[in-house]
Design a protein around this motif. Structure first.
Motif, PDB file in Angstrom:
ATOM      1  N   ALA A  24      35.097  34.973  28.006  1.00  0.00           N
ATOM      2  CA  ALA A  24      34.977  36.028  29.017  1.00  0.00           C
ATOM      3  C   ALA A  24      35.739  35.689  30.285  1.00  0.00           C
ATOM      4  O   ALA A  24      36.086  36.579  31.068  1.00  0.00           O
ATOM      5  N   HIS A  25      35.986  34.404  30.514  1.00  0.00           N
ATOM      6  CA  HIS A  25      36.684  33.974  31.727  1.00  0.00           C
ATOM      7  C   HIS A  25      38.129  33.558  31.445  1.00  0.00           C
ATOM      8  O   HIS A  25      38.756  32.898  32.271  1.00  0.00           O
ATOM      9  N   ASP A  26      38.652  33.944  30.295  1.00  0.00           N
ATOM     10  CA  ASP A  26      40.029  33.599  29.971  1.00  0.00           C
ATOM     11  C   ASP A  26      40.989  34.560  30.686  1.00  0.00           C
ATOM     12  O   ASP A  26      40.675  35.714  30.918  1.00  0.00           O
ATOM     13  N   GLY A  27      42.158  34.065  31.012  1.00  0.00           N
ATOM     14  CA  GLY A  27      43.150  34.897  31.687  1.00  0.00           C
ATOM     15  C   GLY A  27      43.004  34.822  33.198  1.00  0.00           C
ATOM     16  O   GLY A  27      42.058  34.233  33.727  1.00  0.00           O
ATOM     17  N   ARG A  28      43.951  35.443  33.904  1.00  0.00           N
ATOM     18  CA  ARG A  28      43.927  35.371  35.356  1.00  0.00           C
ATOM     19  C   ARG A  28      44.585  36.600  35.964  1.00  0.00           C
ATOM     20  O   ARG A  28      45.337  37.306  35.285  1.00  0.00           O
ATOM     21  N   PRO A  29      44.329  36.858  37.249  1.00  0.00           N
ATOM     22  CA  PRO A  29      45.055  37.932  37.926  1.00  0.00           C
ATOM     23  C   PRO A  29      46.548  37.612  37.938  1.00  0.00           C
ATOM     24  O   PRO A  29      46.956  36.453  37.927  1.00  0.00           O
ATOM     25  N   ASP A  30      47.377  38.652  37.978  1.00  0.00           N
ATOM     26  CA  ASP A  30      48.827  38.452  37.976  1.00  0.00           C
ATOM     27  C   ASP A  30      49.492  39.668  38.614  1.00  0.00           C
ATOM     28  O   ASP A  30      48.827  40.669  38.923  1.00  0.00           O
ATOM     29  N   ASP A  31      50.785  39.568  38.807  1.00  0.00           N
ATOM     30  CA  ASP A  31      51.610  40.702  39.250  1.00  0.00           C
ATOM     31  C   ASP A  31      51.071  41.328  40.535  1.00  0.00           C
ATOM     32  O   ASP A  31      50.917  42.549  40.641  1.00  0.00           O
ATOM     33  N   VAL A  32      50.761  40.490  41.538  1.00  0.00           N
ATOM     34  CA  VAL A  32      50.220  41.011  42.788  1.00  0.00           C
ATOM     35  C   VAL A  32      51.291  41.763  43.567  1.00  0.00           C
ATOM     36  O   VAL A  32      52.482  41.449  43.489  1.00  0.00           O
ATOM     37  N   ALA A  33      50.865  42.774  44.326  1.00  0.00           N
ATOM     38  CA  ALA A  33      51.790  43.529  45.173  1.00  0.00           C
ATOM     39  C   ALA A  33      50.996  44.318  46.205  1.00  0.00           C
ATOM     40  O   ALA A  33      49.789  44.570  46.029  1.00  0.00           O
ATOM     41  N   ALA A 352      38.406  29.106  39.300  1.00  0.00           N
ATOM     42  CA  ALA A 352      39.430  29.770  38.495  1.00  0.00           C
ATOM     43  C   ALA A 352      40.381  30.521  39.422  1.00  0.00           C
ATOM     44  O   ALA A 352      40.157  30.613  40.630  1.00  0.00           O
ATOM     45  N   TYR A 353      41.441  31.087  38.840  1.00  0.00           N
ATOM     46  CA  TYR A 353      42.433  31.798  39.641  1.00  0.00           C
ATOM     47  C   TYR A 353      41.814  33.009  40.341  1.00  0.00           C
ATOM     48  O   TYR A 353      41.080  33.789  39.733  1.00  0.00           O
ATOM     49  N   GLU A 354      42.127  33.149  41.621  1.00  0.00           N
ATOM     50  CA  GLU A 354      41.637  34.261  42.428  1.00  0.00           C
ATOM     51  C   GLU A 354      42.752  34.737  43.354  1.00  0.00           C
ATOM     52  O   GLU A 354      43.729  34.017  43.594  1.00  0.00           O
ATOM     53  N   HIS A 372      36.292  33.752  42.487  1.00  0.00           N
ATOM     54  CA  HIS A 372      35.660  32.889  41.497  1.00  0.00           C
ATOM     55  C   HIS A 372      34.149  33.010  41.590  1.00  0.00           C
ATOM     56  O   HIS A 372      33.575  33.005  42.682  1.00  0.00           O
ATOM     57  N   ASP A 373      33.524  33.115  40.451  1.00  0.00           N
ATOM     58  CA  ASP A 373      32.066  33.215  40.391  1.00  0.00           C
ATOM     59  C   ASP A 373      31.580  32.129  39.439  1.00  0.00           C
ATOM     60  O   ASP A 373      32.009  32.075  38.286  1.00  0.00           O
ATOM     61  N   ASP A 374      30.697  31.270  39.933  1.00  0.00           N
ATOM     62  CA  ASP A 374      30.181  30.198  39.080  1.00  0.00           C
ATOM     63  C   ASP A 374      29.220  30.787  38.056  1.00  0.00           C
ATOM     64  O   ASP A 374      28.067  31.095  38.366  1.00  0.00           O
ATOM     65  N   ALA A 375      29.722  30.964  36.844  1.00  0.00           N
ATOM     66  CA  ALA A 375      28.892  31.543  35.780  1.00  0.00           C
ATOM     67  C   ALA A 375      27.833  30.566  35.298  1.00  0.00           C
ATOM     68  O   ALA A 375      26.838  30.962  34.687  1.00  0.00           O
ATOM     69  N   VAL A 376      28.056  29.284  35.564  1.00  0.00           N
ATOM     70  CA  VAL A 376      27.074  28.247  35.267  1.00  0.00           C
ATOM     71  C   VAL A 376      27.044  27.297  36.456  1.00  0.00           C
ATOM     72  O   VAL A 376      27.884  27.370  37.355  1.00  0.00           O
ATOM     73  N   ASP A 377      26.108  26.398  36.435  1.00  0.00           N
ATOM     74  CA  ASP A 377      26.008  25.380  37.476  1.00  0.00           C
ATOM     75  C   ASP A 377      27.309  24.567  37.488  1.00  0.00           C
ATOM     76  O   ASP A 377      27.705  24.001  36.465  1.00  0.00           O
ATOM     77  N   VAL A 434      43.608  23.072  36.936  1.00  0.00           N
ATOM     78  CA  VAL A 434      42.707  24.134  37.383  1.00  0.00           C
ATOM     79  C   VAL A 434      41.476  24.177  36.482  1.00  0.00           C
ATOM     80  O   VAL A 434      41.480  23.631  35.377  1.00  0.00           O
ATOM     81  N   LEU A 435      40.454  24.846  36.962  1.00  0.00           N
ATOM     82  CA  LEU A 435      39.238  24.997  36.177  1.00  0.00           C
ATOM     83  C   LEU A 435      39.519  25.851  34.940  1.00  0.00           C
ATOM     84  O   LEU A 435      40.014  26.966  35.045  1.00  0.00           O
ATOM     85  N   ASP A 436      39.201  25.308  33.792  1.00  0.00           N
ATOM     86  CA  ASP A 436      39.391  25.996  32.520  1.00  0.00           C
ATOM     87  C   ASP A 436      38.108  25.807  31.723  1.00  0.00           C
ATOM     88  O   ASP A 436      37.764  24.682  31.336  1.00  0.00           O
ATOM     89  N   LEU A 437      37.389  26.906  31.498  1.00  0.00           N
ATOM     90  CA  LEU A 437      36.102  26.773  30.805  1.00  0.00           C
ATOM     91  C   LEU A 437      36.275  26.379  29.339  1.00  0.00           C
ATOM     92  O   LEU A 437      35.316  25.929  28.717  1.00  0.00           O
TER      93      LEU A 437
END
Length: 655
Positions: A24-33, A352-354, A372-377, A434-437
């Motif tokens: 569910a946390h795979d991938g990242r934001p991209d193509d910002v403008a 994670a990427y933000e 980033h939201d800590d889905a776990v501790d 980087v953080l990778d679950l």
């Protein structure tokens, strides 16, 4: 009082990070403008069929998706894609132009104004018509972009030009209504960047057999009053000089990033701005990647670094760079500026990427999107260590070490942990810190991970990158093995419980490691290259169809080397259990590569599994696929290493 720490064997530690959470946390934001004063970007949706959506951040800080399912904002130009959208703010709100993945057509859309309407036609020839890096030219009522047009059924029956698409939809059913801005002089082109006065256009171009990190040309043309390109000429670059990005300063000066010194540095009208032994650019795997953005003030926002990347502001007068303060240790190759505002995408080993915004006047940076939201501790996150190992001939090998880590568990005294060596794809790429679950999925269960940025990786200059020239399957394999054996030798890892895994070019390295070394007890090989002869003679897409000339050597000159290096030719040497994972829609590393390898493994009694996924291409995007793949990988290690993870389906191994 906190929970007491339990003593359990490595690999059996209970973890709150399951495969579904990692997927569910795979991938990242991209193509910002920027669209007016708003910030927009593309975002992954693994649980929605793996599509990418477009997200807008309104001035009040609220985020909302621009396009509902099933719209999928993603281009297939050169298969890895390119920037798939552009927008401008009009009196009646935003006008968006985007590429839809399913049919690869360009669409125009006004949010709240009905369904998107197609701007380009469908072609039934080969891979059809594809588009990338759109730039809305409202004055002319056109979209300027890269056109990739297939002229036949073969993967290399293709031409690429810069083109102008009418915004009125008149080309939706007519190919001849698309105006070509350039001839097909070069095999590959990036989208045009228009000068502030609208009189010149600049773009990058290159030709087989070079890849864009080997040698590119910076081309400039005059734009006539009728919107035609004239007098196109090369102003920088060449066969052994890689230009990764070009753009115009507000005063009309031409900026570009070149590695002519051995490092990607920034130049203004050919003059170096900040000569450093670090990278201000990177490998152009997707059209439209951006490592710098000029500001109205004359300053330049830059993503730069050595091994890792920071976000900074470069003063071209002094050559000084001031980096943004904050927790981020890595920034992606996407960047935009508006006034003195800069937006980028950053991450760290704890986040994670933000989407990050930097105020160039105050130097203040803050998260404004996809926080980033800590889905776990976070206590379950791995704690990485940067390491430099020594390889053959004393060469340095850069790696990230992620030891087993779980706040509620310890291993019995004297037990050494299993370790998995991760080989990144590309191979001209690198693993970011980087953080990778997915990594946390293993480390929190008591399995260590070592990401190896083997020779050939980016981030350490051209000399380090060129170590892989004609040495693919040798240097990468040696470097991964050197790290694995060093970890065992120093007592960090269990020598008998080492594994290797990788996808794409990393899948090649993993498979070649199993075929040519006795270092690993098992391996996980995803959407790999396994047969160089087949892959190099028509079994892949056009972009990488000549890549092996630099990685292996010209086929006409060294055909035996293609056979010598290929795992498919040496299936008899593979004795360790393995897992093969393959997307059935993959045109970059097609299923035939796996099938040929498995046919040669038949009857040899080596335990293995082959999992295929319909609807997946090169790299997995759907949550259900990633869950199945991760659980299967863990089950392989459990069976080979005699581990006892909880709640994982047992992978059936064939012989």
């Amino acid at each position: 009082m906190g929970e007491s720490v339990r003593t359990l064997p490595y690999g059996s530690w209970p973890s709150p990070i399951d495969a579904a959470l990692a997927a569910a946390h795979d991938g990242r934001p991209d193509d910002v403008a920027f669209v007016g004063d708003e910030v927009w970007w593309t975002a992954p949706r693994p649980t929605e069929g793996g599509r990418r959506t477009l997200v807008r951040r309104r001035p009040d800080g609220t985020e909302e998706p621009v396009l509902p399912a099933p719209w999928n904002v993603r281009s297939r130009v050169i298969e890895y894609g390119g920037r798939p959208w552009a927008a401008l703010m009009t009196d009646t709100g935003p006008l968006v132009v985007f590429v839809n993945f399913a049919d690869q057509r360009l669409y125009a859309y006004r949010p709240g104004g009905g369904e998107p309407r197609p701007l380009t036609p469908v072609s039934t020839v080969g891979g059809g018509l594809r588009w990338a890096e759109p730039e809305v030219r409202g004055v002319r009522g056109e979209v300027w972009c890269v056109l990739e047009e297939f002229t036949g059924d073969g993967p290399s029956d293709v031409r690429r030009v810069l083109a102008a698409v009418p915004l009125d939809g008149s080309a939706a059913g007519r190919r001849d209504a698309v105006r070509e801005l350039t001839g097909a002089r070069h095999r590959f082109v990036t989208g045009p960047r228009t000068s502030p006065d609208g009189r010149r256009a600049a773009w990058l171009a290159w030709d087989h057999p070079r890849m864009p990190w080997d040698g590119t040309e910076l081309v400039v043309a005059e734009i006539g009053p009728d919107g035609t390109f004239r007098d196109a000429r090369t102003v920088a670059g060449g066969p052994e000089e890689s230009i990764a990005q070009a753009d115009w300063a507000p005063d009309g000066a031409l900026l570009h990033v070149s590695d002519r010194t051995g490092w990607w540095n920034l130049y203004r009208d050919g003059r170096p701005l900040c000569v450093r032994e670090e990278e201000f650019g990177g490998p152009l795997w997707k059209l439209g990647q951006r490592w710098f953005a000029p500001l109205d003030s004359g300053l330049i926002a830059v993503v730069h670094g050595r091994g890792a990347t920071a976000l900074g502001i470069l003063d071209p007068e002094t050559g000084e760079v001031v980096d943004a303060a904050g927790p981020w240790t890595e920034f992606a190759a996407t960047l935009a500026a508006h006034g003195e505002r800069v937006v980028a995408v950053g991450a760290s080993p704890r986040s994670a990427y933000e989407v990050v915004e930097l105020d160039a006047r105050t130097g203040r940076a803050r998260v404004i999107g996809a926080p980033h939201d800590d889905a776990v501790d976070p206590a379950y996150y791995p704690e990485p260590r940067l390491r430099t190992f020594t390889g053959p001939a004393g060469r340095d090998i850069h790696a990230h070490l992620y030891p087993p880590h779980n706040p509620g568990c310890l291993a019995p005294d004297g037990e050494l942990p299993p370790y998995v060596v991760w080989a990144h794809g590309g191979p001209t790429s690198r693993s970011p810190l980087v953080l990778d679950l997915e990594i946390a999925y293993f480390t929190s269960r008591g399995i260590g991970v070592a990401e190896v940025n083997y020779g050939g990786s980016t981030g350490h200059g051209r000399e380090y990158r060129n170590r892989l020239r004609e040495q693919w399957g040798v240097v990468d394999v040696e470097d991964c093995a050197a790290v694995a054996l060093a970890l065992a030798g120093e007592g960090t890892a269990d020598r008998e419980r080492l594994a290797v895994r990788g996808g794409s070019a990393g899948g090649w390295t993993a498979a070649a490691s199993l075929a040519t070394t006795d270092v690993y007890a098992c391996g996980t090989v995803s959407y790999p290259i396994l047969d160089l002869t087949g892959w190099g003679t028509g079994e892949t897409h056009d972009f990488e169809s000549r890549y092996l000339e630099s990685l292996i050597g010209p086929y006409a000159e060294v055909p035996d080397r293609y056979a010598e290096r290929s795992p498919a030719e040496h299936a008899d040497r593979v004795t360790a259990p393995f897992l093969l994972l393959q997307g059935m829609d993959d045109v970059i590393c097609p299923p035939v590569q796996c099938e040929r390898f498995l046919a040669r493994m038949a009857g040899r009694g080596v335990p293995h599994a082959y999992l295929t996924f319909e609807g997946e291409g090169h790299g997995f995007r759907r949550a259900e696929t990633m869950v199945r793949a991760l659980e299967a990988e863990l089950s392989l290690y459990a069976q080979v290493f005699a581990l006892h993870p909880h709640g994982i389906p047992t992978l059936a191994l064939n012989r």
